[in-house]
Design a protein around this motif. Structure first.
Motif: not given
Length: 274
Positions: A54-56, A66-68, A71
């Protein structure tokens, strides 16, 4: 020497990708925090694609941001057409190397579960009517993915045959007009409909489609196995085994990247065998 991990972008591949990325100028006044390096962000995107994480939960110790952040880069680059242009570029390289077989193409599809629903999902007939999506793939005669589309899992395969054929981009790489149409198209019984046979012939493509009600053992599997292999390669990327994205454009971006990676590996293998 440490072995390169699959999500670490090779120098040769980065030389192809970097010119395709949109340039973002840093503001002169109030510049804020320095923007994460594009190559590191791409590595983060590939890490999610390969591992399915998962991105987070993207590990900060990798140095990919960061995952965000990753994304957002994936979203923005997809909106800018980066992934489709990369796929076309790699197909052109394969065409120039004589590594594409246009004498025939093969189509097939595979259903996956869509955990969070969203556009281009539907009740899956193979998963107790749970929400699902379907990957539709067309390959050349050697299994190179020419195009991939996404629909709900309840969509009939035959209705997606012509959209899939039209999704094949004009492939350059050789003298003359770009190539888009194979000589023949192989498909299983799910695509058996005379209406679509006529449409294929109108495009200059000879349909070779198994008939319903005919005993198994037609011999088409000799040619059709390549698309099943390509679907298996796509689902080797863990993020594509289950659809976690509500937004269909994000999942389609992952699909396009995976097709590009398969083309890149095929190109490398072709050069290594010469």
């Amino acid at each position: 020497m440490a072995r390169r991990r699959p999500w670490e972008v090779e120098d040769e591949l980065w030389e192809l990708i970097e010119p395709l990325l949109p340039k973002v100028e840093r503001r002169f006044r109030y510049p804020g925090r320095r923007r994460l390096d594009d190559r590191k962000a791409l590595c983060g995107i590939l890490f999610v694609l390969y591992t399915g994480i998962q991105w987070e939960f993207l590990p900060q110790e990798l140095g990919y941001g960061s995952g965000m952040t990753c994304w957002r880069r994936l979203r923005d680059w997809n909106a800018a057409g980066v992934w489709s242009r990369l796929h076309e570029l790699l197909l052109a390289r394969l065409q120039a190397a004589g590594a594409l077989d246009w004498s025939r193409a093969v189509v097939d599809s595979s259903s996956i579960r869509a955990v969070k629903g969203g556009p281009k999902t539907g009740p899956s007939p193979v998963d107790r009517a749970r929400a699902g999506s379907k990957h539709h793939v067309i390959t050349d005669g050697g299994g190179v993915p020419l195009a991939v589309t996404l629909t709900g899992a309840n969509r009939n395969d035959v209705t997606q045959l012509m959209p899939l054929v039209h999704a094949v981009p004009p492939v350059r790489g050789r003298v003359g007009r770009p190539r888009r149409r194979p000589g023949r198209l192989f498909a299983d019984r799910a695509y058996d409909h005379d209406k679509y046979r006529r449409q294929l012939r109108a495009q200059g493509i000879r349909p070779v489609i198994a008939r319903r009600g005919v005993e198994h053992g037609s011999g088409l599997g000799v040619h059709r196995w390549v698309v099943e292999q390509t679907l298996a390669l796509l689902h080797w990327f863990r993020r594509l085994r289950v659809r976690w994205e509500i937004r269909d454009d994000i999942h389609e971006a992952f699909l396009s990247i995976a097709c590009s990676i398969i083309c890149w590996r095929r190109l490398q293998r072709h050069h290594s065998l010469r």
